[in-house]
Design a protein around this motif. Structure first.
Motif, PDB file in Angstrom:
ATOM      1  N   MET A 182      21.630  12.902  65.477  1.00 46.93           N
ATOM      2  CA  MET A 182      21.878  12.476  64.105  1.00 46.93           C
ATOM      3  C   MET A 182      21.188  13.423  63.122  1.00 46.93           C
ATOM      4  N   ARG A 183      19.965  13.801  63.456  1.00 46.92           N
ATOM      5  CA  ARG A 183      19.183  14.695  62.606  1.00 46.92           C
ATOM      6  C   ARG A 183      19.847  16.070  62.512  1.00 46.92           C
ATOM      7  N   ASP A 184      20.384  16.539  63.642  1.00 52.84           N
ATOM      8  CA  ASP A 184      21.050  17.846  63.668  1.00 52.84           C
ATOM      9  C   ASP A 184      22.337  17.824  62.851  1.00 52.84           C
ATOM     10  N   ASP A 185      23.049  16.706  62.909  1.00 53.92           N
ATOM     11  CA  ASP A 185      24.277  16.577  62.118  1.00 53.92           C
ATOM     12  C   ASP A 185      23.968  16.655  60.627  1.00 53.92           C
ATOM     13  N   LEU A 186      22.904  15.985  60.225  1.00 56.06           N
ATOM     14  CA  LEU A 186      22.503  15.988  58.819  1.00 56.06           C
ATOM     15  C   LEU A 186      22.076  17.381  58.388  1.00 56.06           C
ATOM     16  N   SER A 187      21.333  18.062  59.216  1.00 55.83           N
ATOM     17  CA  SER A 187      20.901  19.425  58.904  1.00 55.83           C
ATOM     18  C   SER A 187      22.100  20.363  58.815  1.00 55.83           C
ATOM     19  N   ASP A 188      23.054  20.185  59.701  1.00 54.01           N
ATOM     20  CA  ASP A 188      24.263  21.009  59.694  1.00 54.01           C
ATOM     21  C   ASP A 188      25.067  20.786  58.419  1.00 54.01           C
ATOM     22  N   ILE A 189      25.198  19.536  58.030  1.00 57.08           N
ATOM     23  CA  ILE A 189      25.926  19.215  56.799  1.00 57.08           C
ATOM     24  C   ILE A 189      25.207  19.799  55.585  1.00 57.08           C
ATOM     25  N   GLN A 190      23.893  19.667  55.547  1.00 53.95           N
ATOM     26  CA  GLN A 190      23.117  20.220  54.423  1.00 53.95           C
ATOM     27  C   GLN A 190      23.238  21.744  54.370  1.00 53.95           C
ATOM     28  N   ALA A 191      23.235  22.391  55.523  1.00 53.87           N
ATOM     29  CA  ALA A 191      23.376  23.853  55.571  1.00 53.87           C
ATOM     30  C   ALA A 191      24.750  24.273  55.071  1.00 53.87           C
ATOM     31  N   ARG A 192      25.784  23.551  55.493  1.00 54.12           N
ATOM     32  CA  ARG A 192      27.140  23.881  55.027  1.00 54.12           C
ATOM     33  C   ARG A 192      27.289  23.650  53.523  1.00 54.12           C
ATOM     34  N   LEU A 193      26.702  22.561  53.026  1.00 52.30           N
ATOM     35  CA  LEU A 193      26.750  22.304  51.585  1.00 52.30           C
ATOM     36  C   LEU A 193      26.014  23.377  50.797  1.00 52.30           C
TER      37      LEU A 193
END
Length: 77
Positions: free
Chosen positions: A1-12
């Protein structure tokens, strides 16, 4: 879950970084268009006001020219 959030933040963050110059250029062009439209409207308003101001003078000049023409015709007889 944490990695998904980090990935989304990086893409944004990447999207925002790429969009920033485009948004800046859009703002600059919008400002230029606004200035051009303002100049065009001001020029048109000045032309209309000039026409309105000259209209009564034109009638006066026409009447004066007719009087002068009649004076010339009377004195030339």
């Amino acid at each position: 879950m944490r990695d998904d959030l980090s990935d989304i933040q990086a893409r944004l963050a990447d999207i925002n970084r790429r969009a920033a110059p485009v948004l800046e250029e859009n703002g600059r062009l919008t400002g230029a268009v606004n200035k051009a439209v303002t100049l065009i409207l001001a020029t048109a308003a000045f032309g209309v006001l000039t026409f309105i101001a000259i209209s009564p003078t034109e009638q006066s000049l026409k009447a004066s020219a007719l009087v002068n023409q009649e004076n010339v015709n009377v004195s030339g007889r």
